[in-house]
Each structure stands twice: as C-alpha cells, then as structure tokens.
Enzyme design. Structure first.
Site, short mmCIF file in Angstrom:
data_model
loop_
_atom_site.label_atom_id
_atom_site.label_comp_id
_atom_site.label_asym_id
_atom_site.label_seq_id
_atom_site.Cartn_x
_atom_site.Cartn_y
_atom_site.Cartn_z
N THR A 159 -0.56 0.31 3.00
CA THR A 159 -1.70 -0.52 2.63
C THR A 159 -2.24 -1.37 3.79
O THR A 159 -1.49 -1.78 4.66
CB THR A 159 -1.33 -1.46 1.46
N ARG A 187 -1.61 8.59 -9.87
CA ARG A 187 -1.03 7.24 -9.87
C ARG A 187 -2.01 6.25 -9.20
O ARG A 187 -2.63 6.54 -8.19
CB ARG A 187 0.28 7.26 -9.11
N VAL A 188 -2.15 5.09 -9.81
CA VAL A 188 -2.93 4.00 -9.22
C VAL A 188 -1.97 2.84 -8.99
O VAL A 188 -1.15 2.53 -9.86
CB VAL A 188 -4.08 3.59 -10.16
N GLY A 189 -2.05 2.22 -7.84
CA GLY A 189 -1.14 1.12 -7.50
C GLY A 189 -1.72 -0.24 -7.78
O GLY A 189 -2.68 -0.41 -8.54
N THR A 210 0.95 -5.97 0.00
CA THR A 210 1.32 -4.63 0.48
C THR A 210 2.77 -4.39 0.11
O THR A 210 3.60 -5.29 0.20
CB THR A 210 1.14 -4.52 2.01
N GLY A 211 3.06 -3.18 -0.34
CA GLY A 211 4.44 -2.88 -0.71
C GLY A 211 4.47 -2.12 -2.02
O GLY A 211 3.52 -1.42 -2.37
N GLY A 213 3.80 -1.16 -5.32
CA GLY A 213 2.71 -1.57 -6.19
C GLY A 213 3.13 -1.86 -7.62
O GLY A 213 2.59 -2.78 -8.26
N1 GLY Z 1 0.84 -1.42 -2.52
C1 GLY Z 1 0.21 -0.19 -2.54
C2 GLY Z 1 0.63 0.67 -3.61
O1 GLY Z 1 1.71 0.55 -4.17
O2 GLY Z 1 -0.12 1.55 -3.94
#
Ligand code: GLY
Length: 290
Positions: A159, A187-189, A210-211, A213
C-alpha cells in the site's frame, strides 16, 4: 502552516530496496509539497503524491501492484477530504492506470462513496479516466513476488498513502494498493473503506494505513486512532503505535500508519520490520525513514 507525510507501505521489506523506497517516497512527496507551497489544497497534494507513488513500480499500487490468487492485478484506492467529509473510493478494479484518479472522480461525482468491479470500470470510461490492458499493470517485481513468495510469507511492502494539512487548515488523506499477495480474486481491503484504512476530518486529523487490511477493517482502525488521538493529542506517535499494536494483537497481522493532526503535526508508526516514509512541513526540511 502546511505539512505532509507519505508512506510506501509497511512490511518485511528487504534492505536491498531501501534506497528505492526512500527515493520513491521523497520524489512523490516533492510533488505534494509543490502544491502546498503555492497555497494549493491538501486534497490536491495527497492525490498527486499518491499518483506519483502509483507510477513507481517499486511500490504495491498502480503499476507494479501485487497479484491475486489468479496472478491478476486488481487495485483499491480512496480519497477523503477533511473539509467536508467528501469521500470517493474504488475496490477490485483492474486496468485503471491511476486508481486514485478514479477514487477522486467518485468523490467529485458525489452520488456514491464506493464503486467496485466492472461498474467502476464503466464509470471510469464515462469520466475519461485512463485505462490500460490489465496485463500492463504487472511488472517484473509484481510477477516475481507471485512466483517466488509463498502464500504464507508476509507482504513485502503493502500500500501507499499520503495525508496533509494545507495553509487554510484543511486536511486530506489518500491511499492506494494492490492489496495482499495472492488474495482471493474479488477481495477488497481496508484502503477504500472509510474509517478503516483511510480517513480525514478537519477537526480530528487524517490517517492512511498500510498492512493487513482485514485487521484495519475489523477494528475501524483509522477512525478509532483519530478518536484516541483527540483524547491524548500530546503524544501522537505513541498513541498511533498503541492503536496499531492493540488492533493487530486483537485480530492478527501487522502494519503501519501515517497521520496529520489539525494543528499540522505529523506522525507515523509501524509494527512491521520496515516502512518507507517521507515528510515535510512549512519551513522544515524534507526527511525520510525506512
Ligand atoms: N492494507 C491493504 C490491504 O490489506 O489491502
């Protein structure tokens, strides 16, 4: 006073790419600084900074984003305007050259806050957002990640994002990502979810995470962190780190975040090995960390 900070993703990032991450963050931040220096809006500064990060194949966003279980790139992005809570986001979009541009178009349209999949692409076409062959979003590094990293490995760097305060005191946040390596298709984060990976409110602050999700979604991380900061604004870095540790202890995963407070102070925290960051403020020099 203006201030701005951007990140190039938290993760177990090899020290071999330290220079590339630092320089990539620095170059992108300079574009945002230029906007803020001449009195531009925080919203424009964070979008331009993230756009530059999307252009850099070193980072997991835009060109060079990581791939899903089918070996395909699909991206999420969001922008939030702290001035009026304007919010635009896209999820699981393929072949959008700059997902942050599409997120901003969603925000400016104003009818909805989040578009996903084929409908988002249709909207992109209608708004003249640049589309490319989805295969062109892949690069050698993104393909290499797929072939040579096992599904269990932590992400190499996840990210990109930016938050800023402009001279008028308005805040904004922008985040863009290819998501987790080998994620399920579709998949959506957290990045496009308001209050999870991205949030800005002039009276509270602005955060880009970031990390992992799923952790940030399930803890409504960005909003929760801003709520905690409003109760203890004197130690932003400590509060952010505490929120991060609490979220990851509760759900799992690791990550990082950047923030700007209403008074312009900036902070970042991570509980991963590394996270590329660049920041600057009016009258203060640009700095980087990794
Ligand atoms: N932090 C980005 C994701 O998990 O998609």
């Amino acid at each position: 006073m203006w201030s701005i900070i951007c990140h190039g993703g938290a993760g177990s990032i090899s020290s071999d790419v330290e220079t590339a991450h630092r320089e990539g963050c620095e170059g992108a931040l300079r574009a945002g600084i230029e906007i803020l220096e001449r009195g531009g809006a925080a919203l424009d500064a964070v979008c331009e900074t993230v756009r530059r990060l999307e252009d850099n194949p070193v980072f997991n966003a835009g060109i060079g984003a990581t791939v899903d279980e089918n070996g395909m790139v699909s991206c999420d992005a969001a922008v939030c305007n702290g001035r009026d809570l304007g919010y635009g986001a896209v999820g699981a979009v393929s072949g959008v050259r700059h997902p942050i541009d599409l997120a901003r178009a969603v925000m400016e349209d104003g009818r909805h806050a989040l578009l996903v999949g084929p409908g988002a692409i249709q909207f992109a076409r209608q708004r003249g957002i640049e589309l490319v062959d989805p295969k062109r979003m892949e690069t050698d590094p993104s393909r290499a990640r797929w072939w040579f990293t096992s599904a269990e490995s932590p992400p190499e760097g996840d990210t990109v994002g930016a938050v800023a305060r402009d001279r008028s005191g308005h805040l904004a946040a922008a985040t863009s990502t290819g998501g987790l390596l080998r994620k399920y298709a579709g998949r959506v984060g957290d990045s496009p979810i308001a209050g999870a990976g991205t949030y800005a409110r002039d009276d509270l602050g602005a955060v880009s995470a970031t990390g992992h999700g799923e952790t940030f979604m399930r803890t409504v991380f960005a909003f929760q962190a801003l709520q905690s900061l409003s109760r203890a604004p004197e130690a932003p870095e400590e509060v952010l780190r505490l929120e991060l540790d609490q979220a990851t202890a509760r759900i799992g995963g690791r990550g990082g975040a950047i923030l700007v407070l209403p008074d312009g102070r900036i902070a970042f925290a991570r509980n991963t090995d590394r996270m590329g960051v660049a920041w600057a403020a009016q009258g203060k020099p640009l700095q980087t960390a990794f």
